[in-house]
Design an enzyme around this catalytic site. Sequence first.
Site, PDB file in Angstrom:
ATOM      1  CB  THR A   9      -0.955   0.096   1.245  1.00  0.00           C
ATOM      2  OG1 THR A   9      -1.710   1.252   1.020  1.00  0.00           O
ATOM      3  CG2 THR A   9      -0.252   0.089   2.555  1.00  0.00           C
ATOM      4  CE  LYS A  14      -6.259   1.339   2.278  1.00  0.00           C
ATOM      5  NZ  LYS A  14      -6.061   0.547   0.791  1.00  0.00           N
ATOM      6  CG  ASP A  71      -9.395  -2.062  -3.088  1.00  0.00           C
ATOM      7  OD1 ASP A  71      -8.372  -1.198  -3.123  1.00  0.00           O
ATOM      8  OD2 ASP A  71     -10.063  -2.096  -3.837  1.00  0.00           O
ATOM      9  CG  PHE A 153      -7.224   7.366   6.772  1.00  0.00           C
ATOM     10  CD1 PHE A 153      -7.229   6.491   7.739  1.00  0.00           C
ATOM     11  CD2 PHE A 153      -7.523   6.879   5.461  1.00  0.00           C
ATOM     12  CE1 PHE A 153      -7.225   5.061   7.200  1.00  0.00           C
ATOM     13  CE2 PHE A 153      -7.662   5.492   5.000  1.00  0.00           C
ATOM     14  CZ  PHE A 153      -7.452   4.513   5.997  1.00  0.00           C
ATOM     15  N   GLY A 154      -9.514   9.567   5.186  1.00  0.00           N
ATOM     16  CA  GLY A 154     -10.545   9.316   4.495  1.00  0.00           C
ATOM     17  C   GLY A 154     -11.940   9.724   4.912  1.00  0.00           C
TER      18      GLY A 154
HETATM   19  P1  ITT Z   1      -3.533   1.653  -1.654  1.00  0.00           P
HETATM   20  O1  ITT Z   1      -4.561   1.429  -2.691  1.00  0.00           O
HETATM   21  O2  ITT Z   1      -2.158   2.289  -1.717  1.00  0.00           O
HETATM   22  O3  ITT Z   1      -3.673   0.651  -0.496  1.00  0.00           O
HETATM   23  P2  ITT Z   1      -5.779   4.012  -1.357  1.00  0.00           P
HETATM   24  O4  ITT Z   1      -5.750   5.157  -0.355  1.00  0.00           O
HETATM   25  O5  ITT Z   1      -5.825   4.091  -2.677  1.00  0.00           O
HETATM   26  O6  ITT Z   1      -4.383   3.044  -1.004  1.00  0.00           O
HETATM   27  P3  ITT Z   1      -8.322   2.137  -1.139  1.00  0.00           P
HETATM   28  O7  ITT Z   1      -8.075   2.252  -2.654  1.00  0.00           O
HETATM   29  O8  ITT Z   1      -8.671   0.945  -0.402  1.00  0.00           O
HETATM   30  O9  ITT Z   1      -6.676   2.470  -0.947  1.00  0.00           O
HETATM   31  O10 ITT Z   1      -9.079   3.360  -0.736  1.00  0.00           O
HETATM   32  C1  ITT Z   1     -10.507   3.544  -1.110  1.00  0.00           C
HETATM   33  C2  ITT Z   1     -10.764   4.844  -0.341  1.00  0.00           C
HETATM   34  O11 ITT Z   1     -11.263   4.625   0.856  1.00  0.00           O
HETATM   35  C3  ITT Z   1      -9.882   6.166  -0.100  1.00  0.00           C
HETATM   36  O12 ITT Z   1     -10.234   7.113  -0.490  1.00  0.00           O
HETATM   37  C4  ITT Z   1      -9.462   6.077   1.120  1.00  0.00           C
HETATM   38  O13 ITT Z   1      -9.076   7.146   1.815  1.00  0.00           O
HETATM   39  C5  ITT Z   1     -10.467   5.547   1.980  1.00  0.00           C
HETATM   40  N1  ITT Z   1     -10.511   4.801   3.080  1.00  0.00           N
HETATM   41  C6  ITT Z   1      -9.751   3.381   2.888  1.00  0.00           C
HETATM   42  N2  ITT Z   1      -9.720   3.050   4.297  1.00  0.00           N
HETATM   43  C7  ITT Z   1     -10.443   3.829   5.049  1.00  0.00           C
HETATM   44  C8  ITT Z   1     -10.564   3.839   6.512  1.00  0.00           C
HETATM   45  O14 ITT Z   1     -10.299   2.825   7.179  1.00  0.00           O
HETATM   46  N3  ITT Z   1     -11.524   4.775   6.899  1.00  0.00           N
HETATM   47  C9  ITT Z   1     -11.777   5.896   5.900  1.00  0.00           C
HETATM   48  N4  ITT Z   1     -11.551   5.975   4.948  1.00  0.00           N
HETATM   49  C10 ITT Z   1     -10.696   4.680   4.319  1.00  0.00           C
END
Ligand code: ITT
Length: 202
Positions: A9, A14, A71, A153-154
């Site tokens: 990742t 993460k 993912d 985050f996110g």
């Molecule tokens: P990698 O593919 O490099 O692992 P990424 O950030 O692209 O990193 P994802 O495609 O899995 O990872 O993430 C999908 C979206 O969901 C992305 O906008 C993240 O910020 C969000 N996200 C993932 N896990 C989360 C969590 O535990 N809490 C809140 N948002 C999350």
Amino acid sequence: MICEIVLATSNRHKVKEIESILKDLSIEIVPMTSFASYPIIIEDGKTLEENASKKAREVAIFFRKWAIADDSGIEVDYLNGNPGVHSARYAGEKCSSYENNNKLLEALKNVPQEKRTAKFKTVIAISNPKGKTLLLDGEIFGTIRSCAGTNGFGYDNIFYIPEYERTLAELSFEIKNSISHRSKALQKAKKVIKKLISFSGK
Ligand code: ITT
């Protein structure tokens, strides 16, 4: 012999969560971003499972080591499960979490709270050095609320957990990691990794 696993990742949040949840395993977890070079993976799968497998497999083959990928996506019932696998790019290529969250809140603007149910899902893929993968998943249920909290985050600050009467971003790192979608998937992964370790005689 399995003595380390590369974390496939590039999301530093993460990395922190996964390292913390897997900390009691007797192997080293090495983020791919700590190597001088690592593969850039195009996440073009139609499902979280496809993307998780692709990330773990490509990283495992690149380094010729065991790899683990995550993912994740948020599935909103009122939006027929969207943004789902498109969660990272919901508001467009290279958008920020702020833009994603605003787009989601906007899409639910006139929707009453009881219809804002959603789940967060994580698929963890574990790949051996030849690219053979295994999938495990975890989910957490909640509702979408206006922004609250600064942890995480996110989508954490708009994902409300009724049992805690808080968004994920209002919970501590430790509590999120004990109840989250990621934690549930990683608890299953842990059992698999422990078996792999005992098989390989470590
Ligand atoms: P990698 O593919 O490099 O692992 P990424 O950030 O692209 O990193 P994802 O495609 O899995 O990872 O993430 C999908 C979206 O969901 C992305 O906008 C993240 O910020 C969000 N996200 C993932 N896990 C989360 C969590 O535990 N809490 C809140 N948002 C999350």
